[in-house]
Design a protein around this motif. Sequence first.
Motif, PDB file in Angstrom:
ATOM      1  N   ALA A   1       0.829  -1.212   0.000  1.00 33.46           N
ATOM      2  CA  ALA A   1       0.000   0.000   0.000  1.00 33.46           C
ATOM      3  C   ALA A   1       0.862   1.260   0.000  1.00 33.46           C
ATOM      4  O   ALA A   1       0.478   2.278  -0.592  1.00 33.46           O
TER       5      ALA A   1
ATOM      6  N   CYS B   1       0.315   3.998  -2.844  1.00 34.77           N
ATOM      7  CA  CYS B   1      -0.060   5.386  -2.556  1.00 34.77           C
ATOM      8  C   CYS B   1       0.971   6.368  -3.106  1.00 34.77           C
ATOM      9  O   CYS B   1       0.606   7.442  -3.608  1.00 34.77           O
TER      10      CYS B   1
ATOM     11  N   LEU C   1       0.227   6.746  -6.693  1.00 32.75           N
ATOM     12  CA  LEU C   1      -0.916   7.629  -6.912  1.00 32.75           C
ATOM     13  C   LEU C   1      -0.559   9.087  -6.645  1.00 32.75           C
ATOM     14  O   LEU C   1      -0.998   9.987  -7.373  1.00 32.75           O
ATOM     15  N   LEU C   2       0.232   9.328  -5.602  1.00 27.91           N
ATOM     16  CA  LEU C   2       0.656  10.696  -5.308  1.00 27.91           C
ATOM     17  C   LEU C   2       1.454  11.286  -6.470  1.00 27.91           C
ATOM     18  O   LEU C   2       1.277  12.455  -6.838  1.00 27.91           O
TER      19      LEU C   2
ATOM     20  N   THR D   1      -4.172  14.569  -2.322  1.00 26.91           N
ATOM     21  CA  THR D   1      -2.772  14.435  -1.914  1.00 26.91           C
ATOM     22  C   THR D   1      -2.656  14.389  -0.398  1.00 26.91           C
ATOM     23  O   THR D   1      -1.932  13.558   0.165  1.00 26.91           O
TER      24      THR D   1
ATOM     25  N   LEU E   1      -3.935  11.015   0.864  1.00 28.48           N
ATOM     26  CA  LEU E   1      -3.011   9.927   0.548  1.00 28.48           C
ATOM     27  C   LEU E   1      -1.761   9.993   1.419  1.00 28.48           C
ATOM     28  O   LEU E   1      -1.255   8.957   1.880  1.00 28.48           O
TER      29      LEU E   1
ATOM     30  N   LEU F   1      -2.674   8.638   4.751  1.00 26.75           N
ATOM     31  CA  LEU F   1      -2.730   7.177   4.727  1.00 26.75           C
ATOM     32  C   LEU F   1      -1.331   6.568   4.729  1.00 26.75           C
ATOM     33  O   LEU F   1      -1.053   5.610   5.464  1.00 26.75           O
ATOM     34  N   VAL F   2      -0.448   7.115   3.906  1.00 25.25           N
ATOM     35  CA  VAL F   2       0.907   6.565   3.809  1.00 25.25           C
ATOM     36  C   VAL F   2       1.608   6.619   5.158  1.00 25.25           C
ATOM     37  O   VAL F   2       2.191   5.627   5.619  1.00 25.25           O
TER      38      VAL F   2
ATOM     39  N   TYR G   1       0.039   3.221   6.996  1.00 29.12           N
ATOM     40  CA  TYR G   1       0.881   2.197   6.384  1.00 29.12           C
ATOM     41  C   TYR G   1       2.325   2.220   6.899  1.00 29.12           C
ATOM     42  O   TYR G   1       2.846   1.184   7.320  1.00 29.12           O
TER      43      TYR G   1
END
Length: 469
Positions: A244, A248, A251-252, A305, A308, A311-312, A316
């Motif tokens: 993940a 991410c 995606l960023l 952004t 994410l 989340l990172v 994660y």
Amino acid sequence: MAITTMLRNIKDTGSPLRVQIWTLFTINLWHLAVADFMMVASSAVALPMHRLFRAAPAGGVLTWAKGGMAIMSVYQVVWLAYWIAVPFLLEWTWTAQVFFLLHTMVVLMKMHSYTSYNGHLSETEKRLRDLDNPSTASRAPAYLYPTPENPMGAIASPKRAEARGKGENEGDDGLDDEVADEVAQLREDLARELTSPIGNVTYPANLTWGNFLDYLCCPTLCYEIEYPRNERIDWQNLISKIAAIFGCIFLLTIISEEFILPALVDASTRLDPSVHTIDSPLTALEALLVIAETISWLLFPFMLTFLLVFLVVFEYVLGAAAEVTHFADRHFYSDWWNSTDWMEFSREWNIPVYSFLRRHVYSTSRPHIGKANATVITFLISAVGHEIVMGCITKKLRGYGFICQMLQLPIVMLQRTKWVRGRKTLNNVCFWCSMIMGLSLVCPVSLPPRDKKAVLTSVLQICSLYVLV
């Protein structure tokens, strides 16, 4: 949207993905690795220095209370200034500089927590030794350092002074009995303070390199002698979190390449005075429309952004670190998305930093300066830290982030008045509007004013201050 973007990229560049930002991750990679290792290694000075402070005789210059605290404070200031300057001297890219700076701030907080807590324990140990001679030892109540269960700290057995007063009225025999009981209770309080809540480690058995390295790897900023641990690693959970992280980051990068960078480049080109002729100069209205259009384009890319990145980091990275170190406490954030004021948000969205500030800034200053002043000092230190980060990223020290964060205090006071306090839905809507709009206004605030746009930019900066807080 993703398919449309890939088709457009194939038409324009022959590749489904743009790679302009990807190349930034590999520049200065070895410099970053070596500097990061040396930065972390230099924080290990805390362990031998603390052993020196502990070995100093009670009342000596090198004890923690006399000179150790000052020595480590000066070292930490010099240490921070040096490692902040390194990326500028080496002219790193912003990606390497952001990672290094954030890691430096994390290690600084870890080092401060390690030295402060062990310094308190060394003074506690000296007091316990002094009780071998009760006639000359201080019988002041033991101070219990702030912990997750006792976040504000406390004075152990504060009623012993009352008991001693009663003993004085009962005669010498009663006084002797009360003194003996008081010393025994104080000895128990001090010994308990030197032992971890779990009970497996007692100070100074924690003063080892293994303990220090383990603390550096644990996803926490508050040092404890011992942490709750899980028995085994959940490999499925660990692998999923690692996957993940890379997902991410991918995606960023895509969001930055496809939606943020093009909007900023286009706005910069359209606002550049050199592309306009004397006959058709850039007017204030045109500049305002360009900036407004850019902000509207950046609203949701910046919000995505932010989410994410959250989340990172908190789900994660910290989760993976907790899994590797068997760290049992996984409470890295709460439901900050339901926040109704900025004080609640600051408590819930980044619990490791909040716990550090509460333990080492607010709780330690409140007994001396009061609750209100301690709150201001805590926000002040947090604002300075945020401004340092923003200054290193943008290479400008303008104070916008500092002012915005300090303005949260009067806004929180307004939100907690009887006219606003009960309107939770309205406050939450205002919170999210401020979050979404504020993030997209970061770039206009950071850009320097140019020529005819100076007044316009100043107005935008004032508006940004209002929204960003």
